[in-house]
Design an enzyme around this catalytic site. Structure first.
Site, mmCIF file in Angstrom:
data_model
loop_
_atom_site.group_PDB
_atom_site.id
_atom_site.type_symbol
_atom_site.label_atom_id
_atom_site.label_comp_id
_atom_site.label_asym_id
_atom_site.label_seq_id
_atom_site.Cartn_x
_atom_site.Cartn_y
_atom_site.Cartn_z
ATOM 1 N NE ARG A 51 -36.876 -27.160 -33.313
ATOM 2 C CZ ARG A 51 -36.984 -27.971 -34.380
ATOM 3 N NH1 ARG A 51 -36.844 -29.271 -34.257
ATOM 4 N NH2 ARG A 51 -37.217 -27.466 -35.567
ATOM 5 C CG ASP A 176 -37.055 -31.229 -8.347
ATOM 6 O OD1 ASP A 176 -35.876 -30.835 -8.286
ATOM 7 O OD2 ASP A 176 -38.007 -30.482 -8.630
ATOM 8 C CE LYS A 201 -35.187 -22.195 -9.090
ATOM 9 N NZ LYS A 201 -36.152 -23.253 -8.810
HETATM 10 C C1 LIG Z 1 -37.340 -23.760 -9.409
HETATM 11 C C2 LIG Z 1 -37.687 -25.186 -9.262
HETATM 12 C C3 LIG Z 1 -38.241 -25.901 -10.320
HETATM 13 C C4 LIG Z 1 -38.618 -25.264 -11.651
HETATM 14 O O1 LIG Z 1 -37.496 -24.834 -12.360
HETATM 15 P P1 LIG Z 1 -37.480 -23.550 -13.325
HETATM 16 O O2 LIG Z 1 -36.069 -23.508 -13.788
HETATM 17 O O3 LIG Z 1 -37.883 -22.370 -12.505
HETATM 18 O O4 LIG Z 1 -38.439 -23.811 -14.428
HETATM 19 C C5 LIG Z 1 -38.496 -27.253 -10.128
HETATM 20 N N1 LIG Z 1 -38.238 -27.857 -8.948
HETATM 21 C C6 LIG Z 1 -37.709 -27.189 -7.905
HETATM 22 C C7 LIG Z 1 -37.450 -27.909 -6.624
HETATM 23 C C8 LIG Z 1 -37.425 -25.833 -8.021
HETATM 24 O O5 LIG Z 1 -36.926 -25.174 -6.973
#
Ligand SMILES: *Cc1c(COP(=O)(O)O)cnc(C)c1O
Length: 384
Positions: A51, A176, A201
């Site tokens: 962890r 982000d 993604k």
């Molecule tokens: C999908 C996404 C998230 C969240 O990520 P997860 O891996 O699904 O928890 C955060 N920000 C953006 C822009 C996203 O497309």
């Protein structure tokens, strides 16, 4: 070699020395929960319990930091886990956060429910407008959260301008960077304090693993994030880290092709009478085009569009595509389509962050572009 060379060289080598014991060229999946000690406290390579740290995860973190042009990265079990670790590490009840008007639905949900319940306040602002952001800053504002391009409206925020504003008001600027990926944009060089990713993604890139990361140059913040990994435990498994690392190796070539294909799909959408607006920062008619051109290498694989005929037409379009699969998520090799209002952004319904009902979002994949363009055209033709 580490920390040198161009983007793809770093993607393929940083953190990925051949295994010293076996010569394995690929970083092994260290499927172990614990590590033998040579006498109490005698750690062989700094690892004690998985962890806290695992070599497969370390390799991924090293590569992620390198690709973002930063010193530190921490990998988490999902993008949301990464966001939560970061926010939990820097916020306290009574603090205030600025979030984009069209933040990712999950980010909005996290802040408006979990963090609001904990006593954190938030204001949704148009992050494309630095004056609007400045006007919303309070004495208690601690974090300026930004997404660019935004999900799902593909809005563009000027990272350098927000970085200046964050320094002026002593805020933590978080970007982000999920939609752009570090191949297209490196926010830390533009003044961001931390970058968050849903590695689910583009970074993983093959729709086969969920993960997240926080990247920063700030050693103190990184240490806090390490305590969050260890203390809250939302870490990726070694297998998840391996899959994400494997995806990163081809990020540059994938992002080039995603961008090529998305440009063509955006043009096809724009040329069709059933489309009332195309939202793609690569197009000269996009309000954020100039800023995007300044801070991004190219414009990425995400395209949104508004269709004539409202929600019904948008849903019909999503049902009519054949190559684009109707599904949530994005950034994988295969093309996906979705209706944000009823799917990814349903949690924002009724709020300031509600998205238009006639909006469809396309994650343009790596299929032959002629097939993608034909598919979009036939689905639009079917709307009538
Ligand atoms: C999908 C996404 C998230 C969240 O990520 P997860 O891996 O699904 O928890 C955060 N920000 C953006 C822009 C996203 O497309």
């Amino acid at each position: 070699m580490s920390g040198s060379g161009g983007f793809s060289t770093r993607a393929l080598h940083d953190g990925q020395e051949p295994d010293p014991t076996t010569g394995s060229v690929v970083v092994p999946i260290f499927a172990t929960s614990t590590f033998a000690q040579d006498g109490v406290g005698g750690l062989r390579a700094g690892y004690e319990y998985a962890r806290t740290g695992n070599p497969t995860r370390t390799a991924l973190e090293t590569t992620l930091a390198s690709l973002e042009g930063a010193r530190h990265a921490r990998a988490f079990a999902s993008g949301m886990a990464a966001e939560d670790a970061l926010l939990r590490g820097v916020l306290r009840p009574g603090d205030h956060v600025l979030i984009p008007l069209d933040a990712y639905g999950g980010t909005y949900r996290l802040i408006s429910t979990v963090y609001a319940d904990w006593g954190v306040e938030y204001t949704a602002v148009d992050t494309a407008d630095p004056d609007a952001v400045r006007a919303a800053v309070r004495p208690t504002t601690r974090v300026l959260w930004c997404e660019t391009p935004t999900n799902p409206l593909l809005g563009i925020a000027d990272i350098a301008a927000l970085g200046g504003l964050a320094r002026e008001h002593d805020l933590l600027l978080v970007v982000d960077n999920t939609f752009a990926s570090p191949y297209l944009q490196t926010p830390i060089a533009l003044g961001a304090h931390a970058v968050v990713h849903s590695t689910t993604k583009y970074l993983g890139g093959h729709s086969d693993v969920v993960g997240g990361a926080v990247v920063t140059d700030d050693a103190e913040l990184d240490a806090t994030l390490g305590r969050m990994q260890n203390g809250m435990g939302a870490v990726p498994s070694p297998f998840d880290a391996f899959l994400t690392q494997r995806g990163l190796k081809t990020l540059a070539v994938r992002m080039e092709r995603h961008s090529d294909n998305a440009e063509r799909v955006a043009d096809a959408l724009a040329a069709h009478p059933a489309v009332t607006a195309v939202l793609y920062p690569g197009r000269a008619d996009h309000p954020g085009h100039e800023v995007a051109a300044k801070q991004m290498r190219r414009f990425g694989g995400m395209v949104s569009a508004r269709v004539a005929g409202g929600e019904e037409a948008a849903r019909a379009f999503c049902a009519a595509t054949r190559v684009f699969t109707l599904a949530e998520s994005l950034g994988g090799v295969e093309s996906l389509v979705e209706h944000p209002g009823a799917m990814t952004h349903a949690s924002a319904a009724g709020s300031l962050l509600e998205v238009p009902a006639d909006l469809v979002r396309l994650s343009v994949g790596l299929e032959d572009v002629e097939d993608l363009v034909d598919d979009v055209r036939q689905a639009l033709d079917a709307l009538k």
